[in-house]
Structures are given as C-alpha cells and as structure tokens.
Design an enzyme around this catalytic site. Structure first.
Site, short mmCIF file in Angstrom:
data_model
loop_
_atom_site.label_atom_id
_atom_site.label_comp_id
_atom_site.label_asym_id
_atom_site.label_seq_id
_atom_site.Cartn_x
_atom_site.Cartn_y
_atom_site.Cartn_z
N PRO A 73 0.80 -1.23 0.00
CA PRO A 73 0.00 0.00 0.00
C PRO A 73 0.83 1.28 0.00
O PRO A 73 1.89 1.34 0.61
CB PRO A 73 -0.82 -0.10 1.29
CG PRO A 73 -0.09 -1.08 2.14
CD PRO A 73 0.55 -2.05 1.19
N ASN A 74 0.28 2.26 -0.71
CA ASN A 74 0.83 3.62 -0.80
C ASN A 74 2.08 3.72 -1.68
O ASN A 74 2.55 4.83 -1.94
CB ASN A 74 1.12 4.21 0.59
CG ASN A 74 -0.14 4.34 1.41
OD1 ASN A 74 -1.10 4.95 0.97
ND2 ASN A 74 -0.15 3.75 2.60
N ARG A 124 4.70 11.06 -2.34
CA ARG A 124 4.61 10.64 -0.95
C ARG A 124 5.93 10.88 -0.21
O ARG A 124 6.97 10.29 -0.56
CB ARG A 124 4.30 9.14 -0.95
CG ARG A 124 4.25 8.53 0.41
CD ARG A 124 4.15 7.01 0.32
NE ARG A 124 4.09 6.49 1.66
CZ ARG A 124 4.39 5.25 1.98
NH1 ARG A 124 4.72 4.39 1.06
NH2 ARG A 124 4.33 4.87 3.24
N TYR A 138 11.24 9.03 0.81
CA TYR A 138 11.22 8.04 -0.28
C TYR A 138 11.81 8.54 -1.59
O TYR A 138 11.89 7.78 -2.56
CB TYR A 138 9.77 7.57 -0.52
CG TYR A 138 9.18 6.88 0.70
CD1 TYR A 138 9.72 5.67 1.15
CD2 TYR A 138 8.12 7.44 1.41
CE1 TYR A 138 9.20 5.04 2.27
CE2 TYR A 138 7.60 6.80 2.53
CZ TYR A 138 8.14 5.61 2.96
OH TYR A 138 7.63 4.98 4.06
N ASN A 184 8.15 -5.69 -1.42
CA ASN A 184 8.11 -4.54 -0.52
C ASN A 184 6.66 -4.47 -0.06
O ASN A 184 5.80 -3.91 -0.74
CB ASN A 184 8.53 -3.25 -1.23
CG ASN A 184 8.52 -2.06 -0.27
OD1 ASN A 184 8.06 -2.18 0.87
ND2 ASN A 184 9.04 -0.94 -0.73
N ALA A 200 3.50 -0.94 4.50
CA ALA A 200 3.02 -0.98 5.88
C ALA A 200 2.61 -2.39 6.32
O ALA A 200 2.69 -2.72 7.52
CB ALA A 200 1.84 -0.02 6.04
N GLU A 231 13.17 -9.48 0.67
CA GLU A 231 12.46 -8.32 1.23
C GLU A 231 13.18 -7.03 0.80
O GLU A 231 14.41 -6.95 0.89
CB GLU A 231 12.46 -8.43 2.77
CG GLU A 231 11.79 -7.28 3.47
CD GLU A 231 11.70 -7.48 4.99
OE1 GLU A 231 12.39 -8.39 5.53
OE2 GLU A 231 10.95 -6.73 5.64
N HIS A 282 12.96 -2.65 1.06
CA HIS A 282 12.36 -1.38 1.52
C HIS A 282 13.18 -0.23 0.97
O HIS A 282 14.43 -0.27 1.01
CB HIS A 282 12.33 -1.30 3.04
CG HIS A 282 11.48 -2.36 3.66
ND1 HIS A 282 10.11 -2.34 3.60
CD2 HIS A 282 11.82 -3.51 4.29
CE1 HIS A 282 9.63 -3.42 4.20
NE2 HIS A 282 10.65 -4.16 4.61
N ARG A 327 13.69 4.21 11.67
CA ARG A 327 12.49 5.03 11.76
C ARG A 327 11.71 4.71 13.05
O ARG A 327 12.28 4.23 14.01
CB ARG A 327 11.67 4.83 10.48
CG ARG A 327 12.48 5.26 9.24
CD ARG A 327 11.72 5.05 7.95
NE ARG A 327 10.50 5.86 7.93
CZ ARG A 327 9.53 5.69 7.03
NH1 ARG A 327 9.66 4.77 6.07
NH2 ARG A 327 8.45 6.45 7.07
C1 DQA Z 1 8.54 0.96 3.25
C2 DQA Z 1 8.74 1.10 4.76
C3 DQA Z 1 7.43 0.86 5.50
O1 DQA Z 1 7.62 1.03 6.91
C4 DQA Z 1 6.37 1.84 5.07
O2 DQA Z 1 5.14 1.55 5.69
C5 DQA Z 1 6.22 1.90 3.58
C6 DQA Z 1 7.42 1.84 2.75
C7 DQA Z 1 9.80 1.31 2.46
O3 DQA Z 1 9.87 0.93 1.29
O4 DQA Z 1 10.68 1.98 2.98
O5 DQA Z 1 5.13 2.10 3.07
O6 DQA Z 1 8.23 -0.40 2.99
#
Ligand code: DQA
Length: 145
Positions: free
Chosen positions: A11-12, A19, A24, A75, A78, A99, A101, A108
C-alpha cells in the site's frame, strides 16, 4: 515457471514521487518498474511487477504465483509490520523470498522495527531506494543459476 520473478509492492507505493519525498525520494513506482525491467532483461528474467493497496489482493497474487515463479521480491510497505496473512501466504513458497524497503525501517519509528516478512526472507535490501530492487534482482541472478 521458467525464469519468471514476481515483484510485489504494498500500500501507498503507488504514490511514490508525491509521498514523503524527504523519505522516499522523488522516483515514482513507474521509475522502479522500469529499472527492474532493465535489470531483469540483463539477467534473462521475466517480470511480473504488481502493486496493491489491498492485503487480500496481495495474498491472492502470492497464492497464484505458486509453482509459477522462481523467486518473489516483496516490498510489503506498511503490511510488513502487520500482516500475518502475507507472512502465511509467502510460507507456501519454497523459492527465495527477498524483502525490499526503500527506506531503512530500523532507522524510523519503533512500529516499523518488526517485520513479518523478515523471518521468511532469504535476504533483505533496505535503505537503498530504487537501487534496492535492482540489487535484489542482481542477487537472484547469482543464486538462481
Ligand atoms: C517501506 C517502509 C514501511 O515502513 C512503510 O510503511 C512503507 C514503505 C519502504 O519501502 O521503505 O510504506 O516499505
């Protein structure tokens, strides 16, 4: 299954570019998709690159990939920190799970420190932005010979 790799985004991540650019960066998900496509071509991988804001859709895609892919790069955004369902779906697979990110969740808020993906991931690339996805593909090219 051939040389197909599934890349899943949670998501997002469709809002990258708009964003929290201070966290990011200004690259969009399409920029990431493009960079992954180039890296995949270099190594002879076929890519399924997907994004969803829905946990159940991600779970369904993970299920549908069973026997169809040689690895999954995820990825989970959240859902990394909340989703037992995605954890359980990934456990269906015996192929490498990587994984990724963009940021480094460990640097964080506390609620980002726990990952449901980490116990089942063979490797993680964090805090490298778009390059983390490319590094994951490069890594798979070394282990999937
Ligand atoms: C994320 C890190 C997560 O904590 C966050 O909720 C994201 C992006 C990253 O790519 O840094 O949406 O996965």
């Amino acid at each position: 299954m051939h040389n197909r790799i599934l890349i899943l985004n949670g998501p997002n991540l469709n809002m990258l570019g708009k964003r929290e650019p201070e966290i990011y960066g200004d690259q969009t998900l399409d920029d990431i998709r493009h960079a992954c496509g180039v890296a995949a071509d270099t190594h002879g991988f076929m890519l399924d690159f997907k994004q969803s804001n829905y946990e159940g859709e991600l779970v369904t895609w993970i299920q549908e990939a069973l026997g169809q892919v040689r690895a999954i790069i995820i990825n989970a955004a959240a859902y990394t920190h909340t989703s037992v369902a995605i954890h359980d779906a990934l456990k269906l697979h015996s192929v490498p799970i990587i994984e990724v990110h963009l940021s480094n969740p460990q640097d964080r808020e506390d609620f980002r420190h726990f990952s449901y993906i980490e116990p089942i991931a063979e490797k993680a690339f964090v805090g490298q932005g778009l390059q983390g996805y490319v590094s994951a593909i490069d890594y798979l090219s070394t282990v999937l010979q």
